[in-house]
Design an enzyme around this catalytic site. Structure first.
Site, short mmCIF file in Angstrom:
data_model
loop_
_atom_site.label_atom_id
_atom_site.label_comp_id
_atom_site.label_asym_id
_atom_site.label_seq_id
_atom_site.Cartn_x
_atom_site.Cartn_y
_atom_site.Cartn_z
N HIS A 131 -0.86 6.15 2.92
CA HIS A 131 -0.99 5.07 3.46
C HIS A 131 -1.90 4.96 4.68
O HIS A 131 -2.58 3.86 5.01
CB HIS A 131 0.32 4.49 3.83
CG HIS A 131 0.49 3.20 4.38
ND1 HIS A 131 0.99 3.01 5.44
CD2 HIS A 131 0.02 2.00 4.01
CE1 HIS A 131 1.03 1.77 5.82
NE2 HIS A 131 0.36 1.14 5.05
N CYS A 172 0.80 -1.32 -0.02
CA CYS A 172 0.13 0.12 0.01
C CYS A 172 0.97 1.34 0.02
O CYS A 172 0.66 2.42 -0.87
CB CYS A 172 -0.97 -0.09 1.11
SG CYS A 172 -2.05 -1.35 1.29
#
Length: 471
Positions: A131, A74
């Site tokens: 994130h 991610c």
């Protein structure tokens, strides 16, 4: 009679001013980021998946069927999307950038939202765009003194409701359940209730609220980014979405065996650390099917949120002047190569959906099959909004592929902490940092089973040179 002429003239003048204002106004941008979404969608060939809203977006725009992320995790993947450049390979990539900005504010290039903000856009993020959902650090990811993307957003919002804080929402299950110890949290779950029984329902409500606000003020164009968390682990979705797959027969998993020899295979630690009731999907076929159905349910749940956001955009009328981008932040192995998760450099770890739609797109509904990569999004949006493309971006504008659906692509490069990879139309080369190589011929071996590196050293060296020049 004269009064009618005057009135008609005034109305015509007003209409002309309004029309000119619409023509001259920059296009809005709606960026929808979906966490851990592999191309497991009806419009990307997964016919058993119920994804009507995303499929409708494909029919109204352009799907890039061979889009690859630049990192299979991610944090680093979102770094490339939001900066237009390659970066560190770990989840703290954007926070490292933030620390550099704090020390030397004039050294780092502006991020994509910052660039649009500098060019007159109102920039808002809702949910998981960078994130950390909400874009902050600290123990519970809500510290206003630790900003993940400085100068990027006019507002960065994460509704936490019963999950208490952004960290709680990231791995939250129904009714405010927060992950304290992964082993005590079920790897999947489905519960009766409305969409707001899980965090994404609240993220979508806030996104709709922001859309209403942004579209009621036409002074500036907007860049609204919305981050949907599911289908990230643990898999959790309202039961109505799981019920869609009750009687569905899933296709077989391709290339289920653990690779022999050097590879980026791993033990699926992120998945295995959750409560699995003592079961392993690599050994238990029925459990593997159950896991895949829960992933599918999460995809349908995420699709429903996308539908709600797009319906609101249309309701406001702003859809007539908005570029829509839907992006999956990386792939996810559902048993391929005996992996349940991301973090690998096989096809399944890097292949994700990318869809771009805007008013007036030609040959809408026609997919592009050229190789493209995530860093291409930044220059593409600059091109489509007629904003100058900064010289530092590493990607290529996809406007040619948007204008002509069968236009060829280029190459895609990706990386993790242990290796780098390049994907061409024919080959994937994985170059390990210990000087080992994997080479797969996608024309003959689409599931990346047979490593040809030792038998084709010239091809390896040719691709390695291109890869090194890019990274």
């Amino acid at each position: 009679m004269q009064n009618r002429i005057i009135l008609s003239s005034i109305l015509m003048l007003g209409f002309t001013i309004l029309l000119n204002g619409q023509i001259s106004k920059k296009k809005n941008i709606l960026l929808i980021c979906v966490d851990d979404l592999r191309p497991e969608l009806g419009s990307f060939g997964a016919s058993y998946i119920k994804s009507p809203n995303i499929d409708k977006l494909v029919n109204e725009g352009r799907a890039f069927q061979n889009h690859y992320v630049n990192a299979p995790s991610c944090g680093p993947s979102r770094y490339t999307l939001l900066t237009g450049i390659y970066g560190p390979p770990k989840n703290d990539a954007l926070f490292l950038r933030s620390k550099k900005i704090k020390k030397e504010p004039n050294v780092m290039h502006p991020s994509m939202p910052e660039w649009f903000r500098q060019n007159g856009y109102t920039t808002v993020s809702v949910g998981k765009v960078s994130h950390h959902p909400g874009g902050r650090g600290g123990k519970d990811w809500n510290d206003n003194n630790v900003i993940e993307m400085p100068n990027a957003w006019d507002k960065h919002i994460m509704p936490v409701t019963e999950w208490q804080h952004p960290r709680g929402t990231m791995h939250g299950l129904a009714n405010g359940e927060i992950r304290i110890k992964a082993g005590d949290m079920d790897v999947f779950q489905t519960v009766e209730g409305p969409d707001t029984i899980y965090p994404d329902g609240h993220i979508t409500n806030e996104a709709i609220k922001q859309l209403e606000s942004l579209t009621s003020n036409n002074e500036k164009p907007f860049f609204l980014a919305v981050g949907i968390i599911k289908p990230h682990l643990p898999f959790g979705a309202p039961k109505k979405y799981f019920n869609l797959y009750a009687d569905v027969k899933l296709p077989d998993i391709s290339s289920q065996e653990k690779p022999k020899g050097i590879s980026t295979w791993h033990e699926s630690g992120e998945f295995m650390k959750y409560n699995r009731w003592g079961k392993n999907p690599n050994e238990d076929k029925e459990f593997a099917i159950e896991v895949r159905k829960h992933y599918a349910a999460c995809v349908s749940y995420a699709d429903a949120q996308v539908g709600r956001i797009l319906s609101k955009l249309k309701e406001t009328g702003a859809d007539k002047n908005t570029i829509i981008v839907l992006w999956g932040d990386h792939g996810w192995n559902l048993g391929e190569h005996a992996i349940w998760g991301k973090h690998n450099l096989f096809e399944e770890g890097l292949h994700s959906p990318l869809i771009i739609s805007y008013p007036g797109i030609k040959n809408k509904g026609k997919s592009n099959f050229g190789i493209v990569e995530t860093v291409d999004v930044f220059p593409t949006l600059c091109d489509l909004t007629t904003i100058e493309t900064p010289s530092f971006v590493k990607g290529k504008s996809l406007k040619p592929q948007l204008k002509k659906y069968n236009k060829k692509g280029h190459i895609a490069v990706s990386y993790n902490t242990k290796a780098n990879t390049i994907r061409t139309g024919k080959y994937r080369l994985i170059a390990h940092k210990n000087r080992n190589f994997e080479l797969y011929n996608h024309y003959k071996d689409p599931y990346e089973i047979n490593n040809l590196a030792k038998t084709q050293p010239k091809t390896v060296m040719k691709l390695k040179k291109i890869l090194d020049n890019r990274l």
